[in-house]
Design an enzyme around this catalytic site. Sequence first.
Site, short mmCIF file in Angstrom:
data_model
loop_
_atom_site.label_atom_id
_atom_site.label_comp_id
_atom_site.label_asym_id
_atom_site.label_seq_id
_atom_site.Cartn_x
_atom_site.Cartn_y
_atom_site.Cartn_z
N GLU A 52 10.41 -1.73 -7.64
CA GLU A 52 10.75 -0.40 -7.10
C GLU A 52 12.05 -0.50 -6.32
O GLU A 52 12.39 -1.57 -5.79
CB GLU A 52 9.61 0.07 -6.18
CG GLU A 52 9.89 1.37 -5.47
CD GLU A 52 8.68 1.96 -4.75
OE1 GLU A 52 7.62 1.29 -4.70
OE2 GLU A 52 8.79 3.10 -4.25
N ASN B 62 3.67 9.47 -9.65
CA ASN B 62 3.08 8.34 -8.93
C ASN B 62 2.40 8.87 -7.68
O ASN B 62 2.98 9.69 -6.96
CB ASN B 62 4.18 7.34 -8.53
CG ASN B 62 3.67 6.29 -7.54
OD1 ASN B 62 2.98 5.37 -7.94
ND2 ASN B 62 3.99 6.44 -6.26
N GLU B 63 1.20 8.41 -7.44
CA GLU B 63 0.46 8.83 -6.24
C GLU B 63 0.65 10.32 -5.99
O GLU B 63 1.09 10.76 -4.92
CB GLU B 63 0.84 7.97 -5.03
CG GLU B 63 0.50 6.50 -5.27
CD GLU B 63 0.52 5.59 -4.05
OE1 GLU B 63 1.04 5.99 -3.00
OE2 GLU B 63 0.01 4.46 -4.17
N TYR C 164 -4.65 -1.70 -2.73
CA TYR C 164 -4.11 -2.78 -1.91
C TYR C 164 -5.24 -3.24 -0.99
O TYR C 164 -5.84 -2.41 -0.30
CB TYR C 164 -2.94 -2.28 -1.06
CG TYR C 164 -1.70 -1.94 -1.87
CD1 TYR C 164 -0.83 -2.95 -2.27
CD2 TYR C 164 -1.40 -0.63 -2.24
CE1 TYR C 164 0.32 -2.67 -3.00
CE2 TYR C 164 -0.25 -0.33 -2.97
CZ TYR C 164 0.61 -1.36 -3.35
OH TYR C 164 1.73 -1.08 -4.06
N GLU D 132 -0.78 -0.76 -9.30
CA GLU D 132 -0.34 -1.31 -8.01
C GLU D 132 -1.53 -2.02 -7.39
O GLU D 132 -2.58 -1.41 -7.17
CB GLU D 132 0.18 -0.22 -7.07
CG GLU D 132 1.50 0.36 -7.51
CD GLU D 132 2.13 1.32 -6.49
OE1 GLU D 132 1.89 1.16 -5.28
OE2 GLU D 132 2.86 2.22 -6.95
N GLN E 219 4.71 -6.28 -5.38
CA GLN E 219 5.77 -6.08 -6.36
C GLN E 219 6.41 -7.44 -6.64
O GLN E 219 6.27 -8.36 -5.85
CB GLN E 219 6.80 -5.10 -5.84
CG GLN E 219 6.21 -3.74 -5.48
CD GLN E 219 7.29 -2.70 -5.20
OE1 GLN E 219 8.47 -2.87 -5.46
NE2 GLN E 219 6.85 -1.57 -4.64
O1 AHR Z 1 4.33 -0.61 -3.37
C1 AHR Z 1 4.75 0.11 -2.24
C2 AHR Z 1 4.27 1.56 -2.27
O2 AHR Z 1 2.88 1.59 -2.17
C3 AHR Z 1 4.56 2.32 -3.53
O3 AHR Z 1 5.82 2.89 -3.52
C4 AHR Z 1 3.53 3.41 -3.50
O4 AHR Z 1 3.19 3.87 -4.78
C5 AHR Z 1 2.37 2.76 -2.78
O5 AHR Z 1 1.85 3.58 -1.81
#
Ligand code: AHR
Length: 536
Positions: free
Chosen positions: A51, A210-211, A283, A336, A386
């Site tokens: 990103e 995205n999101e 995450y 992600e 990432q």
């Molecule tokens: O990976 C960092 C961020 O985390 C990304 O931009 C977003 O999609 C997520 O919240």
Amino acid sequence: MRRREFLAKTLAATAAGLAPRTSKAIDNRVEILIEEPIGLIEPNLHGHFIEHIGGVIYDGIWVGENSKIPNVGGIRKELLDNLARLGIPVLRWPGGCFADSYNWNDGIGPRAKRPCRTNSWINDPFLEKAPDGPAKYDPNEFGTDEFLRLCKITGAQPYIAANLRSLTPLDFDKWIEYCNAPQDSTSLAKLRAANASPQPYGVRYWGVGNEAWGCGGNFTPGEYASEFRRFTAWTPDYGVKLRFIGSGPSGDDFAWTRGFFAGLAAKGKWMFDSVYGWALHYYCGSAGQGQAIDFTVNDWYELLAKADRMETLIQRQWSAMGEEDTEHKVKLVVDEWGAWHRAGTEVSRTFLFGQTPTMRDALISALTLDTFHRHADKVAMANAAQLINNLHCLFLAHEDRFVVTPNFHVFEAYKAHQGGQSVRLMAAAPTISFPAGNTTATLWGLAGSASLHGKKLVLTLVNPHVKEAQPTEIVARGASIRSCKVRTLSAPDIHAFNSFDHPRAVEPKDEMASSGQSLVWNVPPASVTRLEMALA
Ligand code: AHR
């Protein structure tokens, strides 16, 4: 041993695990049921994500053609060399949240003439006092043609996330046209030829925002379902089977999944044919004080247990998807995932979300990839977040310095699973107990995944115990093991990490195991192990 006996042993061993942590298991066992297939391990389960954020693109990947840092047409050469060693199946770009503020038109044509734009991460408090530079103001030197060149060099399939929040379906159509229209067919195809490539790129994977529940537009699931339908209706495909990926839930947000699937079904169940994947983001965060390299033993266990939630998230999101999509036409795409520690270990002041992965992160990589393999029938793609200079990264780079992290070694070892048939395995080892607030939490003592490649069986195992090795009998039901190569990633200290000054603090070790009908392997503490077995 019949399954009932195996389970009896398993239960006994698990019960033994409730005893103090020092109790030593004597009968750990992994049994691989080679005749119980789960699904093909798509190489795309080992995908990555980049990103325009912090130091991922600028400094990390893109150093520029005129840089003194060795590069291939502007892309950092040391990164390319390591990606060649690793092989990356699929690469997602340009975000993340950045995707929904990105205008692809800004990133094409002669680089010197491209506009410099405010990066949408500029408001993050981390960047407030940081010096100005590409983390705040994107020079657009790395755009569509550079990304697709990176994919071509590395052999990765491109996965482009479109801007749904601030551009239109027409802009989306035109981006696809720029990438995929046949040579000389349209003005955009001619522009592409003038800029970089007469040949179409044939981009298949397209993220539709995205999101969308957050930075991607704050939509309700019903609103997003309408937007998804609008963006994907009558999209030109130029003979490429486009695979649209919907912006799915964060973790256990089942309402988002149910609302979207109901929103598509309201139009007709045939709509599910137009969705390739449903993007889950998870995450596992951090533990304790949230530090990447400084944590307690309990923080170690707590974070591994949090990462292990991927297992139930996949199962439960999958079943929520199946309430409307009863034929399960749509697969999960976990685009992600990873650990997210607090700031402080980034290798440069402007590297937003930069962190230094340790052995703890390596075990998170391994147990997560194992989870994807065990759900190879449900998960079609996954992208660690990432690739470089960011959360859960495989590489750290700044100016002329570069290092691979422990995560890299896990992905490299796990590559042996790609393309294999995931088969069921049962693992029995004492459960680990650890304090969590006022209560006691538990984590399994051994877990992994197995894949069959003709007569070759690949097994990966994670032993999360910080001190105890797990002597384990390994059995491939219905076959005997002729020979076995073992690769182990472990370190004397659970906090071990690689740095520019100590680039080989964590690296794998290869050896042979003696074998026969079954084999016994002493799985080291706090380790990731890959066993490649030749079956008779
Ligand atoms: O990976 C960092 C961020 O985390 C990304 O931009 C977003 O999609 C997520 O919240």
